[in-house]
Design an enzyme around this catalytic site. Structure first.
Site, mmCIF file in Angstrom:
data_model
loop_
_atom_site.group_PDB
_atom_site.id
_atom_site.type_symbol
_atom_site.label_atom_id
_atom_site.label_comp_id
_atom_site.label_asym_id
_atom_site.label_seq_id
_atom_site.Cartn_x
_atom_site.Cartn_y
_atom_site.Cartn_z
ATOM 1 C CG ASP A 161 2.675 -3.953 -2.508
ATOM 2 O OD1 ASP A 161 3.406 -3.187 -2.733
ATOM 3 O OD2 ASP A 161 1.504 -4.210 -3.209
ATOM 4 C CE LYS A 214 0.066 -3.179 -6.186
ATOM 5 N NZ LYS A 214 0.373 -2.791 -4.751
#
Length: 341
Positions: free
Chosen positions: A161, A125
């Site tokens: 997220d 990420k």
């Protein structure tokens, strides 16, 4: 092929990232109950280099990735969409085990093979952030991306997220991040997304715990521009401050709990009594932290719903289908997949 690395964006590129390319009316499809899906194989860089599949391909990259239930989750939603809209008939989602050293080449190949979308999980990420041509405004302060969308001149990067976390906490505990006191465990990519979401939604306070002081200080420094209206501080989980607020929402964004041998990320008994405990880990479904919360009689939940909602939001970015329409099918498939493991 070499993808451009562009930390900045023009107004035109910002618009292209924030606006979904394909908005599909709710009436165009109906999620049905698709038949059970066969397990998704774990693919590698060599398979990607030889890729020749026709149709629309999606993927998740991680290292390791064998534990991921994203493929059955997404493919169940896609099967349901295909039942009401033939445009989704050739869409399929795959998983690739890509070591960090191979990530640049993998992103090049995925773009060259015209994968419509990519999810990124540990450890990619943060590593992918500077290899994305266009960064969505909401993802920029996070410094990490978990969702990429194909664009002619490179990848568009998003982070879903925070959306997944906020939606899961609302549905699980009936609580909003706005106005909440939050104790966040961790300072990695997942913690960054959670911290930014908490601050942007107006949490009352944010206390971040991390064992490595340098990583904690770096995160707090990056959060400083967002923390003007919120109290934000850090502490060592081994020595929680006595003045932490009671009734806080504790969120575990560390990997502590993936293995039975992992230590607790924090001693819940050393904190003023929290309102609830949310562990982003979903497999195993009962971590030591969640067991400790249960022993204290605290409301607690694992990260499965967060996974579902961040995945539904990613599929919305790729397809234009509202996340709320695909989340139920994803949730059912995710629970079924965990039951088979």
């Amino acid at each position: 092929m070499s993808l451009p690395i562009r930390p900045g964006r023009s107004p035109a590129s910002r618009a292209s990232v924030s606006t979904l390319e394909t908005q599909i009316p709710d009436s165009k499809f109906q999620i049905t109950n698709p038949p059970p899906l066969s397990p998704s194989p774990v693919l590698d860089l060599a398979a990607l280099a030889a890729w020749a599949r026709p149709g629309t391909s999606l993927a998740v990259l991680g290292h390791p990735i064998r534990h991921s239930i994203s493929p059955p989750m997404h493919n169940a939603a896609l099967a349901g969409l295909a039942g009401g809209d033939p445009r989704f008939a050739d869409w399929e989602y795959f998983r690739f085990d890509i070591p960090p050293t191979d990530l640049p080449r993998a992103l090049e190949l995925l773009h060259a093979r015209r994968f419509r979308g990519v999810n990124l999980t540990v450890p990619h990420k943060v590593l992918a952030f500077d290899r994305v041509a266009h960064i969505d405004d909401a993802a920029r302060p996070v410094g990490a991306v978990n969702t990429l969308r194909w664009h002619a001149d490179g990848w568009e990067g998003f982070n879903t997220d925070g959306y997944g976390l906020a939606t899961a906490i609302r549905e699980t505990f009936g609580r909003e991040l706005a106005g909440a006191d939050v104790i966040l465990l961790g300072a990695g990519g997942a913690a960054r997304g959670a911290a930014v979401e908490c601050l942007q939604r107006g949490c009352a306070s944010l206390a971040v715990a991390n064992r490595t002081a340098a990583n904690l200080e770096a995160l707090l420094r990056d959060l400083a521009p967002l923390a003007a209206a919120s109290r934000c501080r850090g502490f060592s989980p081994a020595e929680p401050p006595r003045d932490l607020p009671a009734g806080a929402l504790v969120i575990n964004a560390t990997s502590a709990g993936l293995r039975d041998s992992d230590p607790l990320p924090v001693d819940l008994g050393a904190l003023p009594r929290p309102a609830a405990v949310y562990d982003m880990i979903y497999n195993p479904p009962q971590t030591r932290l969640l067991a400790a919360a249960a022993a204290l009689g605290l409301p607690a939940a694992n990260g499965l719903d967060m996974l579902v909602h961040q995945g539904a939001r990613a599929l919305e970015i790729w397809s234009g289908v509202p996340a709320a329409r695909t989340a139920p099918a994803m949730a059912a498939a995710a629970r079924a997949a965990l039951g088979r493991q």
